[in-house]
Design a protein around this motif. Structure first.
Motif, PDB file in Angstrom:
ATOM      1  N   LYS A  28     -18.444-107.829  24.987  1.00  0.00           N
ATOM      2  CA  LYS A  28     -18.199-106.429  25.333  1.00  0.00           C
ATOM      3  C   LYS A  28     -18.945-106.050  26.609  1.00  0.00           C
ATOM      4  O   LYS A  28     -18.420-105.328  27.443  1.00  0.00           O
ATOM      5  N   LEU A  29     -20.170-106.550  26.745  1.00  0.00           N
ATOM      6  CA  LEU A  29     -20.952-106.271  27.946  1.00  0.00           C
ATOM      7  C   LEU A  29     -20.241-106.802  29.187  1.00  0.00           C
ATOM      8  O   LEU A  29     -20.130-106.117  30.203  1.00  0.00           O
ATOM      9  N   GLU A  30     -19.729-108.023  29.116  1.00  0.00           N
ATOM     10  CA  GLU A  30     -19.021-108.605  30.257  1.00  0.00           C
ATOM     11  C   GLU A  30     -17.753-107.819  30.584  1.00  0.00           C
ATOM     12  O   GLU A  30     -17.409-107.653  31.753  1.00  0.00           O
ATOM     13  N   ALA A  31     -17.074-107.313  29.569  1.00  0.00           N
ATOM     14  CA  ALA A  31     -15.877-106.500  29.806  1.00  0.00           C
ATOM     15  C   ALA A  31     -16.261-105.196  30.512  1.00  0.00           C
ATOM     16  O   ALA A  31     -15.593-104.781  31.470  1.00  0.00           O
ATOM     17  N   LEU A  32     -17.339-104.559  30.073  1.00  0.00           N
ATOM     18  CA  LEU A  32     -17.792-103.329  30.714  1.00  0.00           C
ATOM     19  C   LEU A  32     -18.214-103.593  32.158  1.00  0.00           C
ATOM     20  O   LEU A  32     -17.912-102.806  33.056  1.00  0.00           O
ATOM     21  N   LEU A  33     -18.874-104.704  32.382  1.00  0.00           N
ATOM     22  CA  LEU A  33     -19.279-105.071  33.741  1.00  0.00           C
ATOM     23  C   LEU A  33     -18.062-105.332  34.617  1.00  0.00           C
ATOM     24  O   LEU A  33     -18.033-104.960  35.791  1.00  0.00           O
ATOM     25  N   LYS A  34     -17.039-105.952  34.043  1.00  0.00           N
ATOM     26  CA  LYS A  34     -15.815-106.247  34.789  1.00  0.00           C
ATOM     27  C   LYS A  34     -15.165-104.962  35.298  1.00  0.00           C
ATOM     28  O   LYS A  34     -14.711-104.900  36.435  1.00  0.00           O
ATOM     29  N   TYR A  35     -15.155-103.927  34.464  1.00  0.00           N
ATOM     30  CA  TYR A  35     -14.548-102.664  34.874  1.00  0.00           C
ATOM     31  C   TYR A  35     -15.458-101.861  35.797  1.00  0.00           C
ATOM     32  O   TYR A  35     -14.980-101.081  36.616  1.00  0.00           O
ATOM     33  N   LYS A  51     -18.672 -91.518  38.492  1.00  0.00           N
ATOM     34  CA  LYS A  51     -19.299 -92.477  39.390  1.00  0.00           C
ATOM     35  C   LYS A  51     -20.278 -93.330  38.601  1.00  0.00           C
ATOM     36  O   LYS A  51     -20.671 -92.965  37.490  1.00  0.00           O
ATOM     37  N   LEU A  52     -20.661 -94.457  39.177  1.00  0.00           N
ATOM     38  CA  LEU A  52     -21.611 -95.330  38.509  1.00  0.00           C
ATOM     39  C   LEU A  52     -22.937 -94.616  38.337  1.00  0.00           C
ATOM     40  O   LEU A  52     -23.402 -93.925  39.245  1.00  0.00           O
ATOM     41  N   SER A  53     -23.547 -94.802  37.194  1.00  0.00           N
ATOM     42  CA  SER A  53     -24.883 -94.276  36.975  1.00  0.00           C
ATOM     43  C   SER A  53     -25.885 -95.234  37.615  1.00  0.00           C
ATOM     44  O   SER A  53     -25.539 -96.357  37.989  1.00  0.00           O
ATOM     45  N   PHE A  54     -27.121 -94.800  37.722  1.00  0.00           N
ATOM     46  CA  PHE A  54     -28.157 -95.676  38.255  1.00  0.00           C
ATOM     47  C   PHE A  54     -28.278 -96.919  37.380  1.00  0.00           C
ATOM     48  O   PHE A  54     -28.377 -98.043  37.875  1.00  0.00           O
ATOM     49  N   ALA A  55     -28.246 -96.722  36.055  1.00  0.00           N
ATOM     50  CA  ALA A  55     -28.335 -97.864  35.130  1.00  0.00           C
ATOM     51  C   ALA A  55     -27.167 -98.817  35.339  1.00  0.00           C
ATOM     52  O   ALA A  55     -27.336-100.040  35.310  1.00  0.00           O
ATOM     53  N   GLY A  56     -25.977 -98.281  35.562  1.00  0.00           N
ATOM     54  CA  GLY A  56     -24.809 -99.119  35.815  1.00  0.00           C
ATOM     55  C   GLY A  56     -24.978 -99.952  37.066  1.00  0.00           C
ATOM     56  O   GLY A  56     -24.648-101.142  37.087  1.00  0.00           O
ATOM     57  N   LYS A  57     -25.525 -99.349  38.112  1.00  0.00           N
ATOM     58  CA  LYS A  57     -25.757-100.073  39.362  1.00  0.00           C
ATOM     59  C   LYS A  57     -26.753-101.210  39.155  1.00  0.00           C
ATOM     60  O   LYS A  57     -26.555-102.317  39.667  1.00  0.00           O
ATOM     61  N   VAL A  58     -27.815-100.930  38.416  1.00  0.00           N
ATOM     62  CA  VAL A  58     -28.845-101.951  38.158  1.00  0.00           C
ATOM     63  C   VAL A  58     -28.256-103.100  37.352  1.00  0.00           C
ATOM     64  O   VAL A  58     -28.453-104.278  37.676  1.00  0.00           O
ATOM     65  N   LEU A  59     -27.511-102.787  36.308  1.00  0.00           N
ATOM     66  CA  LEU A  59     -26.916-103.830  35.467  1.00  0.00           C
ATOM     67  C   LEU A  59     -25.937-104.701  36.244  1.00  0.00           C
ATOM     68  O   LEU A  59     -25.916-105.920  36.082  1.00  0.00           O
ATOM     69  N   ILE A  60     -25.152-104.092  37.103  1.00  0.00           N
ATOM     70  CA  ILE A  60     -24.197-104.868  37.905  1.00  0.00           C
ATOM     71  C   ILE A  60     -24.937-105.753  38.905  1.00  0.00           C
ATOM     72  O   ILE A  60     -24.569-106.910  39.112  1.00  0.00           O
ATOM     73  N   ALA A  61     -25.993-105.227  39.509  1.00  0.00           N
ATOM     74  CA  ALA A  61     -26.777-106.034  40.457  1.00  0.00           C
ATOM     75  C   ALA A  61     -27.377-107.255  39.754  1.00  0.00           C
ATOM     76  O   ALA A  61     -27.324-108.367  40.293  1.00  0.00           O
ATOM     77  N   ILE A  62     -27.893-107.056  38.561  1.00  0.00           N
ATOM     78  CA  ILE A  62     -28.452-108.176  37.788  1.00  0.00           C
ATOM     79  C   ILE A  62     -27.340-109.157  37.430  1.00  0.00           C
ATOM     80  O   ILE A  62     -27.498-110.373  37.576  1.00  0.00           O
ATOM     81  N   TYR A  63     -26.223-108.644  36.976  1.00  0.00           N
ATOM     82  CA  TYR A  63     -25.081-109.486  36.594  1.00  0.00           C
ATOM     83  C   TYR A  63     -24.610-110.341  37.765  1.00  0.00           C
ATOM     84  O   TYR A  63     -24.344-111.532  37.614  1.00  0.00           O
TER      85      TYR A  63
END
Length: 81
Positions: free
Chosen positions: A8-15, A64-76
């Motif tokens: 589920k995490l990977e799917a959320l990251l994909k979107y 828009k992306l939240s700060f947490a979303g940006k951090v998670l995508i950068a890590i991913y």
């Protein structure tokens, strides 16, 4: 937040990933176009992304992306290499 399994995490990251690096907000219709889905599917995806903290709603009603979303995508992106 993030009480979800890896799939589920990977799917959320994909979107979320196509929105990364952009400092703009999107309407529901724009997100549906980016994700290549119909409006109902986009609403479902958006609801899940908001629930997990990847996306936030702006005062104007756009998304828009939240700060947490940006951090998670950068890590991913770093781990994915």
């Amino acid at each position: 937040m993030l009480d979800i399994d890896r799939t589920k995490l990977e799917a959320l990251l994909k979107y979320s990933e196509p929105l990364y690096g952009e400092e703009k907000s999107y309407s529901l219709h724009e997100l549906a176009k980016i994700w290549n889905t119909d409006i109902d599917t986009a609403k479902t995806i958006l609801r899940k992304l908001r629930r997990e903290g990847f996306i936030r709603r702006t005062r104007s009603g756009r998304y828009k992306l939240s700060f947490a979303g940006k951090v998670l995508i950068a890590i991913y992106k770093r781990v994915k290499r």
